[in-house]
Structure formats: structure tokens, C-alpha cells
Write a protein that holds these residues in place. Structure first.
Motif, short mmCIF file in Angstrom:
data_model
loop_
_atom_site.label_atom_id
_atom_site.label_comp_id
_atom_site.label_asym_id
_atom_site.label_seq_id
_atom_site.Cartn_x
_atom_site.Cartn_y
_atom_site.Cartn_z
N PRO B 14 0.84 -1.21 0.00
CA PRO B 14 0.00 0.00 0.00
C PRO B 14 0.87 1.26 0.00
O PRO B 14 1.87 1.34 0.72
N GLY B 15 0.49 2.21 -0.85
CA GLY B 15 1.23 3.46 -0.94
C GLY B 15 2.38 3.45 -1.91
O GLY B 15 2.93 4.52 -2.24
N ARG B 60 -3.94 8.84 -9.73
CA ARG B 60 -2.85 7.89 -9.47
C ARG B 60 -2.68 6.87 -10.60
O ARG B 60 -1.68 6.16 -10.66
N GLY B 76 0.97 5.39 -5.51
CA GLY B 76 0.26 5.44 -4.24
C GLY B 76 -0.86 4.43 -4.20
O GLY B 76 -2.01 4.77 -3.86
N THR B 77 -0.54 3.20 -4.54
CA THR B 77 -1.56 2.15 -4.68
C THR B 77 -2.38 1.98 -3.40
O THR B 77 -1.83 1.96 -2.29
N GLN B 78 -3.69 1.86 -3.59
CA GLN B 78 -4.59 1.66 -2.47
C GLN B 78 -5.19 0.25 -2.52
O GLN B 78 -5.21 -0.38 -3.57
N ASP B 81 -7.44 -0.75 -5.27
CA ASP B 81 -6.90 -0.95 -6.62
C ASP B 81 -6.62 -2.42 -6.91
O ASP B 81 -6.22 -2.76 -8.03
#
Lengths: 125, 106
Positions: B14-15, B60, B76-78, B81
């Protein structure tokens, strides 16, 4: 906002004809800036484009080579919808079938948006 | 027939940044689109014309295409996603899809 609503049976017997219909709201099947596609998805074949219809002064239809001998896609302007028929189905035609709008720009700048809700069609006796 | 090749899976924390590649012969001379598909849902367009984002798609998500490779980048993957991602291009009036990449957010 364009919405696509699919309808048709979820079970088809081998050697019979698969028939699905896609009704649209928010756009016209006769639009000069769109094309109307059928795409299917299965674990073994992934996403597979089947064909499309579109109107540019007259109606055009393109089919994938893999199904060209068995497929028919027809527009219906009176109901603002289009249909898919796939003949002589086998279990290999089992898949989720999607109707999809293709947004068309000059050249090959085309993309798919939106997709219908999908219909799982199982070919089995 | 034309083929598009994607890695089967990508893992990302994450992130962090996730990069998904799509390879095809002279793909850079065509336009690439990318679709996100979550379990039980229909695919959703996230990138078109190599790098453009449809309305409603977060910043993003970005894309590029050059040579033989198109790339979808998620910065900034959440957790939301996490999904399958498919690239797509046109070849001789036929739409071609990649095999899909499963993005796992660890």
C-alpha cells in the motif's frame, strides 16, 4: 450517462444458437461516433472480441475470424438495441458475454466504455 | 494474429507504485487502452489513447506507450486498486486484449 442492459438465456444446448440482446440508453445505436461490440470472457480464452456493428451513412459489421462462420450481429434502430447470435455452439463457447460501446475517434483511437453487466452463458446438455 | 503479453501477477505494498507492462510487436505505433476488472464486475476503462484518464478515474492511474511496450502505472496504490488489469489495442480492425495481470496489494 450511457447504460447497456443485456438480456438472453443463460443456458444453451450444444449445436443450438446462442442469442443475446443489448438495449442502450443515453446513446443511439445509429450514432456516428460509436460502434457496438460483443466481447466474451472465459478462463481458457480470456477476453475475446467477437465483433461489432456501426453506422456511417450505412451499416457496417466486423467479425472476429475465430467465429466469423457462426456469428451474426444485428442493429435494431426501432428498439435502440443490437443483438448477438452465435450458431452451432459447443461447450467451448461457455463464457460471460458482454455488450460494449466503442467510442470512435479518427484513425484507430477507439476504446471501450461502458461495458454491459455481462451474461454468463453455459453451453451444456 | 497479433498478441499482447502481460505478466500474470504483480504485487505491491500500500502506498507504493505498481507498474504493469503490456508487450506487443510495435505496440508503440498503436494506441493502448487499459481496463480494470474487480471480482464479479464488468471491466472498467481506466486509460485510453495510451495515457488519458476518463472522468472519474483517480490521478494515481497513468499510462505510457513506446516501442514494444505499454505501461500502466498506479502511484500510491490503495487496497481498492486490487483487481485484474487488461491492456487492449487494435490490429487490422480487430480488438486484441492482453491476458490480464492480477494486482495484489499486500
Amino acid at each position: 450517462q450511457v447504460q447497456l442492459q443485456q438480456s438472453g438465456p443463460g443456458l444453451v444446448r450444444p449445436s443450438q444458437t446462442l442469442s443475446l440482446t443489448c438495449a442502450m440508453s443515453g446513446d443511439s445505436v445509429s450514432s456516428n461516433s460509436a460502434a457496438w461490440n460483443w466481447i466474451r470472457q472465459s478462463p481458457s480464452r480470456g477476453l475475446e472480441w467477437l465483433g461489432r456493428t456501426y453506422h456511417r451513412s450505412k451499416w457496417y459489421i466486423d467479425y472476429a475470424i475465430s467465429v466469423k462462420s457462426r456469428i451474426t450481429i444485428n442493429p435494431d434502430t426501432s428498439k435502440n438495441q443490437f443483438s448477438l447470435q452465435l450458431n452451432s455452439v459447443t461447450p467451448e463457447d461457455t463464457a460471460v458475454y458482454y455488450c460494449v460501446r466503442e467510442i470512435v475517434e479518427a484513425g484507430s483511437n477507439n476504446w471501450f466504455d461502458p461495458w454491459g453487466q455481462g451474461t454468463l452463458v453455459t453451453v451444456s446438455s | 494474429s497479433y498478441e499482447l503479453t502481460q505478466p500474470p501477477s504483480v504485487s505491491v505494498s500500500p502506498g507504493q507504485t505498481a507498474s504493469i507492462t503490456c508487450s506487443g510487436d510495435k505496440l508503440g505505433s498503436k494506441y493502448a487502452s487499459w481496463y480494470q476488472q474487480k471480482p464479479g464486475q464488468s471491466p472498467v476503462l481506466v486509460i485510453y489513447q495510451d495515457s488519458k484518464r476518463p472522468s472519474g478515474i483517480p490521478e494515481r492511474f497513468s499510462g505510457s506507450n513506446s516501442g514494444n511496450t505499454a505501461t500502466l502505472t498506479i502511484s500510491g496504490t490503495q487496497a481498492m486498486d486490487e483487481a485484474d488489469y487488461y491492456c487492449q489495442a487494435w490490429d487490422s480492425s480487430t480488438a486484441v486484449f492482453g491476458g490480464g495481470t492480477k494486482v495484489t496489494v499486500l
